[in-house]
Design an enzyme around this catalytic site. Structure first.
Site, PDB file in Angstrom:
ATOM      1  N   LYS A 148     -10.782 -89.688  24.914  1.00  0.00           N
ATOM      2  CA  LYS A 148      -9.695 -90.020  23.992  1.00  0.00           C
ATOM      3  C   LYS A 148      -9.657 -91.524  23.720  1.00  0.00           C
ATOM      4  O   LYS A 148      -9.640 -91.960  22.553  1.00  0.00           O
ATOM      5  CB  LYS A 148      -8.354 -89.569  24.559  1.00  0.00           C
ATOM      6  CG  LYS A 148      -7.176 -89.819  23.616  1.00  0.00           C
ATOM      7  CD  LYS A 148      -5.843 -89.576  24.290  1.00  0.00           C
ATOM      8  CE  LYS A 148      -5.447 -90.767  25.144  1.00  0.00           C
ATOM      9  NZ  LYS A 148      -4.061 -90.700  25.629  1.00  0.00           N
ATOM     10  N   ASP A 166      -4.729 -86.494  21.704  1.00  0.00           N
ATOM     11  CA  ASP A 166      -3.663 -86.853  22.624  1.00  0.00           C
ATOM     12  C   ASP A 166      -2.672 -85.701  22.705  1.00  0.00           C
ATOM     13  O   ASP A 166      -2.939 -84.603  22.200  1.00  0.00           O
ATOM     14  CB  ASP A 166      -2.994 -88.166  22.192  1.00  0.00           C
ATOM     15  CG  ASP A 166      -2.137 -88.009  20.937  1.00  0.00           C
ATOM     16  OD1 ASP A 166      -2.205 -86.947  20.266  1.00  0.00           O
ATOM     17  OD2 ASP A 166      -1.376 -88.943  20.623  1.00  0.00           O
TER      18      ASP A 166
END
Length: 278
Positions: A148, A166
């Protein structure tokens, strides 16, 4: 403050019929609906952007690591003092840990985060000539950096397309039936097959913007959402338009955004610095 108007299709009086029906949605229909959601979110959020303040790849990398388990506003209020004292990887790698801990304390988990950002700074100094690498395989080897964080840096500092999964992206991808998985890597892989690679970075911004402003985790503002006609989960949240509007956040609700230094086209009010009334 001027906020882009809601698309005309969402202004019609009365509730909007949700997508869901007794007949299962085909893969082709889902892909078409997903791509239409992306197009319409682009109309709602033409100014979508990363909500961390940064001036270079190193600052974005550190800020993204610090954003774990806190909000971007708190990070943006914390990093000016951090980067003023330690502007380069070499500076941060040579810092006194206790001094770094004190500077980043407002972001929470400050001891673990200090270890991560000092560790990645040392790795940048020792292994990459003090420069942030522009490859996924290099970034994920750095302390505290997962996929991420790597995609945030690649997409916004290097222009390399990536999907940032996320908590907001995970929630909305499931609500919109783009995936049934709750595993970030599987979600990333599945969503990547729906959209052209060129759209991945901006798609991430738009979805995260929508999740933060309208499609919240606990109380989604369904009655104020401009894409209800495309949402199979319509009705999970408040459907009354007036009540839903009171749930809107950031510029959509007339409040400051998360960045102290937002892009010029941001329609909302910049966030205040630390101690400035946030």
């Amino acid at each position: 403050m001027t906020v882009p108007e809601t698309p005309a299709h969402a202004k019609a009086a009365g509730p909007v019929k949700p997508v869901g029906s007794a007949k299962p949605e085909s893969r082709l229909a889902m892909v078409r609906r997903a791509r239409r959601i992306n197009r319409e979110l682009a109309e709602v959020y033409p100014y979508a952007h990363p909500e961390l303040d940064f001036r270079n790849p190193f600052e974005l990398l550190v800020a993204t690591v610090l954003s774990a388990q806190t909000n971007d506003l708190r990070v943006n209020q914390t990093t000016p003092a951090l980067f003023a004292k330690y502007p380069t990887p070499e500076d941060l790698a040579a810092a006194v840990p206790e001094e770094v801990e004190e500077l980043i304390r407002p972001t929470g988990f400050f001891r673990a985060k200090t270890k991560s950002i000092m560790g990645l700074a040392a790795a940048l100094r020792d292994d990459f000539g003090g420069e942030v690498p522009g490859r996924l395989e290099d970034l994920v080897k750095l302390p505290g950096v997962g996929r991420k964080t790597a995609f945030v840096v690649l997409g916004n500092a290097f222009g390399v397309p990536g999907i940032t999964v996320d908590t907001h992206f995970m929630r909305l991808a499931r609500r919109w039936r783009w995936t049934e998985s709750d595993d970030p890597v599987k979600i990333e892989t599945e969503v990547a097959t729906i959209f052209p690679k060129s759209e991945w970075t901006m798609l991430s911004h738009r979805v995260i913007f929508h999740g933060r402003r309208i499609c919240h985790a606990r109380k989604p503002a369904c009655g104020a959402c401009p894409i209800t006609h495309l949402c199979p989960s319509y009705g999970e949240g408040e459907t009354d338009p007036e009540k839903a509007r009171k749930l809107l956040k950031y510029e959509m609700g007339g409040f400051p955004g998360q960045r102290l230094n937002p892009p010029p086209d941001y329609p909302g009010t910049p966030a205040p610095p630390l101690g400035g009334g946030a």
